[in-house]
Design a protein around this motif. Structure first.
Motif, PDB file in Angstrom:
ATOM      1  N   THR A  22       0.837  -1.202   0.000  1.00 40.31           N
ATOM      2  CA  THR A  22       0.000   0.000   0.000  1.00 40.31           C
ATOM      3  C   THR A  22       0.873   1.253   0.000  1.00 40.31           C
ATOM      4  OG1 THR A  22      -1.789  -1.148   1.173  1.00 40.31           O
ATOM      5  CG2 THR A  22      -1.801   1.263   1.249  1.00 40.31           C
ATOM      6  N   LEU A  23       1.944   1.251   0.795  1.00 47.76           N
ATOM      7  CA  LEU A  23       2.873   2.383   0.791  1.00 47.76           C
ATOM      8  C   LEU A  23       3.526   2.544  -0.582  1.00 47.76           C
ATOM      9  CD1 LEU A  23       4.615   1.937   4.274  1.00 47.76           C
ATOM     10  CD2 LEU A  23       3.042   3.774   3.597  1.00 47.76           C
ATOM     11  N   GLU A  24       3.839   1.437  -1.222  1.00 40.90           N
ATOM     12  CA  GLU A  24       4.372   1.497  -2.574  1.00 40.90           C
ATOM     13  C   GLU A  24       3.384   2.172  -3.512  1.00 40.90           C
ATOM     14  OE1 GLU A  24       6.117   0.361  -6.461  1.00 40.90           O
ATOM     15  OE2 GLU A  24       6.699   1.305  -4.582  1.00 40.90           O
ATOM     16  N   GLY A  25       2.099   1.867  -3.346  1.00 42.11           N
ATOM     17  CA  GLY A  25       1.084   2.520  -4.168  1.00 42.11           C
ATOM     18  C   GLY A  25       1.100   4.027  -4.005  1.00 42.11           C
ATOM     19  N   VAL A  26       1.281   4.494  -2.762  1.00 39.69           N
ATOM     20  CA  VAL A  26       1.337   5.938  -2.491  1.00 39.69           C
ATOM     21  C   VAL A  26       2.520   6.579  -3.212  1.00 39.69           C
ATOM     22  CG1 VAL A  26       1.652   7.705  -0.708  1.00 39.69           C
ATOM     23  CG2 VAL A  26       0.212   5.720  -0.236  1.00 39.69           C
ATOM     24  N   GLY A  27       3.701   5.978  -3.070  1.00 34.17           N
ATOM     25  CA  GLY A  27       4.915   6.602  -3.587  1.00 34.17           C
ATOM     26  C   GLY A  27       5.102   6.463  -5.080  1.00 34.17           C
ATOM     27  N   TYR A  28       4.871   5.253  -5.605  1.00 34.92           N
ATOM     28  CA  TYR A  28       5.189   5.040  -7.011  1.00 34.92           C
ATOM     29  C   TYR A  28       4.275   5.829  -7.931  1.00 34.92           C
ATOM     30  CZ  TYR A  28       1.855   2.513  -9.929  1.00 34.92           C
ATOM     31  OH  TYR A  28       0.811   2.198 -10.751  1.00 34.92           O
ATOM     32  N   ILE A  29       3.012   6.011  -7.509  1.00 35.43           N
ATOM     33  CA  ILE A  29       2.058   6.642  -8.424  1.00 35.43           C
ATOM     34  C   ILE A  29       2.377   8.110  -8.640  1.00 35.43           C
ATOM     35  CG2 ILE A  29       0.302   7.434  -6.765  1.00 35.43           C
ATOM     36  CD1 ILE A  29      -0.168   5.695 -10.230  1.00 35.43           C
ATOM     37  N   VAL A  30       3.033   8.752  -7.680  1.00 33.46           N
ATOM     38  CA  VAL A  30       3.429  10.143  -7.888  1.00 33.46           C
ATOM     39  C   VAL A  30       4.415  10.228  -9.053  1.00 33.46           C
ATOM     40  CG1 VAL A  30       4.576  12.134  -6.848  1.00 33.46           C
ATOM     41  CG2 VAL A  30       2.999  10.755  -5.485  1.00 33.46           C
ATOM     42  N   ALA A  31       5.402   9.333  -9.051  1.00 34.34           N
ATOM     43  CA  ALA A  31       6.339   9.287 -10.172  1.00 34.34           C
ATOM     44  C   ALA A  31       5.637   8.813 -11.439  1.00 34.34           C
ATOM     45  CB  ALA A  31       7.511   8.375  -9.842  1.00 34.34           C
ATOM     46  N   GLY A  32       4.752   7.818 -11.302  1.00 31.94           N
ATOM     47  CA  GLY A  32       4.054   7.279 -12.458  1.00 31.94           C
ATOM     48  C   GLY A  32       3.159   8.304 -13.136  1.00 31.94           C
ATOM     49  N   THR A  33       2.724   9.318 -12.393  1.00 38.14           N
ATOM     50  CA  THR A  33       1.846  10.339 -12.955  1.00 38.14           C
ATOM     51  C   THR A  33       2.616  11.575 -13.415  1.00 38.14           C
ATOM     52  OG1 THR A  33       0.052   9.627 -11.501  1.00 38.14           O
ATOM     53  CG2 THR A  33      -0.159  11.802 -12.499  1.00 38.14           C
ATOM     54  N   PHE A  34       3.610  11.998 -12.627  1.00 30.44           N
ATOM     55  CA  PHE A  34       4.221  13.305 -12.857  1.00 30.44           C
ATOM     56  C   PHE A  34       5.666  13.253 -13.343  1.00 30.44           C
ATOM     57  CE2 PHE A  34       1.106  14.079  -9.320  1.00 30.44           C
ATOM     58  CZ  PHE A  34       0.165  14.761 -10.104  1.00 30.44           C
ATOM     59  N   LEU A  35       6.216  12.049 -13.553  1.00 31.58           N
ATOM     60  CA  LEU A  35       7.636  11.957 -13.901  1.00 31.58           C
ATOM     61  C   LEU A  35       7.943  12.679 -15.211  1.00 31.58           C
ATOM     62  CD1 LEU A  35      10.359  10.756 -13.029  1.00 31.58           C
ATOM     63  CD2 LEU A  35       9.834   8.759 -14.435  1.00 31.58           C
ATOM     64  N   VAL A  36       7.117  12.482 -16.231  1.00 37.95           N
ATOM     65  CA  VAL A  36       7.367  13.127 -17.521  1.00 37.95           C
ATOM     66  C   VAL A  36       7.319  14.646 -17.391  1.00 37.95           C
ATOM     67  CG1 VAL A  36       6.462  13.464 -19.852  1.00 37.95           C
ATOM     68  CG2 VAL A  36       6.554  11.167 -18.878  1.00 37.95           C
ATOM     69  N   ALA A  37       6.296  15.152 -16.702  1.00 41.97           N
ATOM     70  CA  ALA A  37       6.174  16.601 -16.522  1.00 41.97           C
ATOM     71  C   ALA A  37       7.324  17.141 -15.682  1.00 41.97           C
ATOM     72  CB  ALA A  37       4.838  16.932 -15.861  1.00 41.97           C
ATOM     73  N   ALA A  38       7.740  16.376 -14.652  1.00 43.37           N
ATOM     74  CA  ALA A  38       8.834  16.833 -13.784  1.00 43.37           C
ATOM     75  C   ALA A  38      10.144  16.912 -14.553  1.00 43.37           C
ATOM     76  CB  ALA A  38       8.971  15.893 -12.596  1.00 43.37           C
ATOM     77  N   ILE A  39      10.435  15.904 -15.345  1.00 37.86           N
ATOM     78  CA  ILE A  39      11.666  15.917 -16.140  1.00 37.86           C
ATOM     79  C   ILE A  39      11.611  17.032 -17.174  1.00 37.86           C
ATOM     80  CG2 ILE A  39      13.002  14.615 -17.840  1.00 37.86           C
ATOM     81  CD1 ILE A  39      12.323  12.085 -16.264  1.00 37.86           C
ATOM     82  N   GLY A  40      10.427  17.234 -17.760  1.00 40.17           N
ATOM     83  CA  GLY A  40      10.266  18.274 -18.771  1.00 40.17           C
ATOM     84  C   GLY A  40      10.531  19.669 -18.251  1.00 40.17           C
ATOM     85  N   GLN A  41      10.344  19.898 -16.947  1.00 35.22           N
ATOM     86  CA  GLN A  41      10.599  21.214 -16.373  1.00 35.22           C
ATOM     87  C   GLN A  41      12.083  21.543 -16.315  1.00 35.22           C
ATOM     88  OE1 GLN A  41       8.663  21.340 -12.516  1.00 35.22           O
ATOM     89  NE2 GLN A  41       6.844  22.326 -13.379  1.00 35.22           N
ATOM     90  N   ARG A  42      12.948  20.522 -16.274  1.00 34.95           N
ATOM     91  CA  ARG A  42      14.373  20.761 -16.074  1.00 34.95           C
ATOM     92  C   ARG A  42      15.228  20.246 -17.229  1.00 34.95           C
ATOM     93  NH1 ARG A  42      15.956  19.089 -10.003  1.00 34.95           N
ATOM     94  NH2 ARG A  42      17.621  20.571 -10.468  1.00 34.95           N
ATOM     95  N   SER A  43      14.576  19.732 -18.306  1.00 35.52           N
ATOM     96  CA  SER A  43      15.313  19.164 -19.433  1.00 35.52           C
ATOM     97  C   SER A  43      14.611  19.556 -20.731  1.00 35.52           C
ATOM     98  CB  SER A  43      15.359  17.632 -19.318  1.00 35.52           C
ATOM     99  OG  SER A  43      15.924  17.232 -18.085  1.00 35.52           O
ATOM    100  N   PRO A  44      15.261  19.362 -21.883  1.00 34.40           N
ATOM    101  CA  PRO A  44      14.602  19.627 -23.164  1.00 34.40           C
ATOM    102  C   PRO A  44      13.285  18.870 -23.288  1.00 34.40           C
ATOM    103  CG  PRO A  44      16.952  19.220 -23.481  1.00 34.40           C
ATOM    104  CD  PRO A  44      16.652  18.943 -22.034  1.00 34.40           C
ATOM    105  N   GLY A  45      12.337  19.417 -24.053  1.00 35.24           N
ATOM    106  CA  GLY A  45      10.969  18.900 -24.104  1.00 35.24           C
ATOM    107  C   GLY A  45      10.848  17.421 -24.417  1.00 35.24           C
TER     108      GLY A  45
END
Length: 408
Positions: free
Chosen positions: A224-247
């Motif tokens: 259940t804790l894994e569900g909490v943590g992984y889904i943040v990356a699973g949802t926002f990882l692309v947008a987060a990387i896009g903020q600090r790297s080329p599109g």
């Protein structure tokens, strides 16, 4: 009377035509239901921000709606076991999932988008519990890496949908991305259309064994804790990387996540034959925590790509190890119960980080990494007292009167 008792027993079927054919169909089902149906939202999200006027908060709400639907589907599989063994439910879920993907571009209403992602979540969960229960049930006596390749279908779906969106982002808009994703999901569903669900277990004549309940509880908390943590990356990882790297790096990293995920489950499953699954679960979670935190701590292309590989190589592997551990404990309906706990975690994840998104994605990723690290600690606790496989088998094979003393 339980829900399963009200449903006529399905007719007996012969042996599987080919274990690898079954693995392929499960992989296609998971690629459609999870890799595309759930995770295509991750690479499309930045397009919806820039082209459809979707706010960051509304994007989090759409993600949460999908996770609520996933929880509802998982609970349905827990409360009504007959659903997990129904080919009609599987096929109906494919149709609903594909329809919701195709309907996303037909509106600009956030409310309608939320409803569609909710329905998609229900369908994804039902596809997952039917496919995984079938995979673990039919291949119980086959080498451990075979089910792992079935789980790899999630990664294949992520890679395919990520490549699709990456190819379209420069020549088409967010609407075409959704329609193309619906077509991809339909093609994968066609490949999985004849998947054979799990066969109902023989009725038990002995008392229910509760000796391993505490260990299943620890596993449930960790997953259940894994569900909490992984889904943040699973949802926002692309947008987060896009903020600090080329599109293109964000979408490219997501493709890399999928590619790393394809063989990872088979690898973790093979390792599970030699080492304790709870111990491997702890290791996988610790590696994943590093992968989630990396783009928040270090900018640039190299950090983004390493993060993608670490995340992709573990998040499906964690599911493989956790669900296999539940099956090893022989806990009733362990797949549906663990999936329900995972779903609760996925709902809590976006809600927990929503207040942090005003300052960008860095604080959210750091919080997610901390939660996954807590899941690793819980898995380590589980490892210290996990019953040996021989003891679990003995407890289940012993007469009912001797169950409480078996293995002591």
């Amino acid at each position: 009377m339980s829900p399963s008792a009200q449903v006529p027993a399905p007719r007996a079927e012969g042996p599987l035509l080919s274990p690898w054919t079954h693995v392929t169909r499960v992989a296609a089902a998971l690629a459609a239901g999870m890799g595309v149906g759930r995770f295509v939202y991750t690479p499309i999200l930045p397009l919806m921000h820039t082209q459809a006027g979707l706010s960051t908060t509304a994007g989090a709400h759409l993600a949460t709606a999908n996770y609520v639907g996933y929880l509802l589907g998982a609970l349905a599989g827990t409360l009504i076991p007959a659903l997990v063994r129904s080919r009609a439910v599987l096929r109906g879920s494919f149709v609903v999932l594909t329809g919701t993907l195709a309907a996303m571009p037909a509106t600009h209403s956030t409310t309608t988008w939320i409803a569609l992602r909710l329905l998609a979540g229900v369908a994804s969960a039902l596809i997952f519990v039917v496919a995984v229960s079938s995979l673990l049930g039919h291949l119980r006596n086959h080498p451990a890496h075979m089910p792992g390749w079935g789980f790899g279908g999630v990664g294949a779906g992520i890679a395919l949908s990520g490549l699709l969106v990456l190819a379209l982002r420069s020549v088409a808009d967010w609407q075409v991305a959704w329609w193309s994703s619906a077509a991809l999901a339909a093609a994968l569903a066609t490949a999985a259309w004849n998947l054979r669900p799990e066969i109902p277990p023989a009725p038990s004549t002995g008392a229910r064994d509760t000796v391993v309940d505490p260990w299943f509880g620890a596993l449930f908390v960790s997953y259940t804790l894994e569900g909490v943590g992984y889904i943040v990356a699973g949802t926002f990882l692309v947008a987060a990387i896009g903020q600090r790297s080329p599109g293109w790096i964000g979408s490219g990293a997501w493709v890399l996540v999928g590619m790393a995920a394809v063989p990872s489950s088979a690898l973790w499953a093979r390792l599970g034959r030699r080492w304790s699954r709870p111990g491997l679960l702890c290791v996988a979670l610790a590696i994943q925590a590093v992968g989630i935190a990396l783009p928040a701590l270090i900018g640039g292309v190299a950090a983004a790509l390493v993060s993608a590989v670490l995340f992709g190589a573990t998040f499906i592997g964690v599911s493989t190890l956790a669900l296999a551990t539940g099956a090893e404990l022989r806990f009733p309906r362990s797949v549906a119960l663990l999936t329900a706990g995972y779903s609760v975690g996925q709902i809590l994840g976006p809600l927990a980080v929503a207040p942090l998104l005003h300052d960008g994605y860095r604080p959210a990723l750091l919080l997610a990494a901390a939660v996954v690290l807590a899941a690793a600690v819980t898995a380590a606790v589980l490892r210290t007292g996990f019953p040996r496989r021989e003891a679990v088998a003995l407890r289940h094979s012993a007469p009912a009167r001797d169950v409480r003393t078996a293995g002591r």
